[in-house]
Design an enzyme around this catalytic site. Structure first.
Site, PDB file in Angstrom:
ATOM      1  N   ARG A  88      18.350 -39.540  -6.180  1.00 58.13           N
ATOM      2  CA  ARG A  88      19.096 -39.121  -7.362  1.00 58.13           C
ATOM      3  C   ARG A  88      19.765 -37.754  -7.191  1.00 58.13           C
ATOM      4  O   ARG A  88      20.912 -37.570  -7.589  1.00 58.13           O
ATOM      5  CB  ARG A  88      18.177 -39.118  -8.588  1.00 58.13           C
ATOM      6  CG  ARG A  88      17.689 -40.512  -8.982  1.00 58.13           C
ATOM      7  CD  ARG A  88      16.906 -40.482 -10.269  1.00 58.13           C
ATOM      8  NE  ARG A  88      16.406 -41.803 -10.625  1.00 58.13           N
ATOM      9  CZ  ARG A  88      15.715 -42.061 -11.733  1.00 58.13           C
ATOM     10  NH1 ARG A  88      15.468 -41.084 -12.593  1.00 58.13           N
ATOM     11  NH2 ARG A  88      15.281 -43.285 -11.981  1.00 58.13           N
ATOM     12  N   ASP A  94      16.823 -37.364 -27.551  1.00 55.48           N
ATOM     13  CA  ASP A  94      16.442 -37.515 -26.148  1.00 55.48           C
ATOM     14  C   ASP A  94      16.911 -36.268 -25.413  1.00 55.48           C
ATOM     15  O   ASP A  94      17.861 -35.601 -25.842  1.00 55.48           O
ATOM     16  CB  ASP A  94      17.079 -38.766 -25.546  1.00 55.48           C
ATOM     17  CG  ASP A  94      16.314 -39.269 -24.321  1.00 55.48           C
ATOM     18  OD1 ASP A  94      15.511 -40.210 -24.473  1.00 55.48           O
ATOM     19  OD2 ASP A  94      16.500 -38.717 -23.225  1.00 55.48           O
TER      20      ASP A  94
END
Length: 270
Positions: free
Chosen positions: A33, A135
């Site tokens: 990532r 979030d």
């Protein structure tokens, strides 16, 4: 190459920034990532990338760093047994003013839209209810706000609910659906870090959803967050947890009411 020192620095930074405790087996995930971020910035070494972050606490790259290391595994009506309980609780409090829900790990929106469908079905289109969905991952929130999903992603939603709450795509959008305003108007999406010193939230809430997010935190962090949840919940409010999470041994603020459903241990709080 991701050295042991690089990985240790990454673990330290993401823990300090977002409370996420990265296990050893996450090393390959971290590499894959963050390597994309290095390529995007034209950097060769992870150490240079991490130094770039550490040199500026307000760098916009911090957002990309956190987004890259956040896992967004979710689906509509996941852990189905919670939603009849939500409906029952909302109906019980229908005459007591606005019914308020906080979804504290909104991810890409499947959970808050499932909550909104449940509230609309239970209380009707004109009932007084609100849902704040938060979030830490801003890219996930962007997808949630868009409210666009594939037919496969909405397969757990009944045909009646699909007709009522979603618009089917046509042409280039065939095979996709978009949440209608009768759901979207119920939800306010906001970025929020559960480790932030202040939560800018309009509580207290009748229900808090915190499902499958505590597993990314260590026990002291879990306890701290749960203690704060207790101050944002109404005295008869409910806290919904994930299927693999057990809060009973972490804090005395909550007691188990049913399968992965908690209530305040002291009903005078909230």
């Amino acid at each position: 190459m991701l050295t042991d020192g690089d990985f240790d620095r990454i673990r330290k930074l993401i823990y300090e920034r977002a409370g996420i405790a990265l296990a050893d087996h996450k090393r390959e995930m971290v590499y894959s990532r963050l390597a994309k971020r290095l390529r995007g910035l034209g950097l060769q070494r992870f150490s240079d990338y991490l130094s770039h972050l550490e040199s500026d606490e307000d760098s916009a790259e911090w957002e990309q760093f956190v987004n890259s290391l956040t896992t967004n595994l979710t689906s509509f009506f996941r852990e189905m047994h919670h939603f009849p309980l939500l409906s029952e609780h909302a109906l019980k409090k229908k005459s007591q003013g606005q019914f308020k829900v906080w979804c504290s790990a909104a991810s890409t929106g499947e959970e808050p839209y499932s909550i909104a469908i449940t509230l609309r079905d239970a209380l009707g289109m004109n009932a007084s209810a609100s849902l704040i969905a938060t979030d830490i991952d801003t890219s996930a929130l962007a997808k949630a706000r868009a409210g666009v999903y594939s037919d496969n992603q909405v397969s757990k939603i009944s045909q009646e609910q699909l007709r009522k709450y979603f618009q089917k795509g046509k042409g280039a959008r065939a095979g996709m659906v978009r949440a209608q305003d009768n759901l979207r108007s119920l939800i306010q999406f906001e970025q929020l870090n559960l480790l932030a010193p202040r939560w800018e939230l309009d509580g207290p809430f009748d229900v808090i959803f915190c499902r499958n997010v505590m597993i990314y935190f260590d026990k002291p962090t879990q306890a701290k967050i749960l203690e704060r949840f207790a101050t944002y919940l109404k005295p008869d409010g409910l806290l919904f947890a994930g299927h693999s999470e057990n809060f009973s041994y972490i804090t005395k603020a909550f007691r188990l009411r049913g399968h992965t459903v908690y209530e305040l241990a002291q009903k005078g709080r909230g």
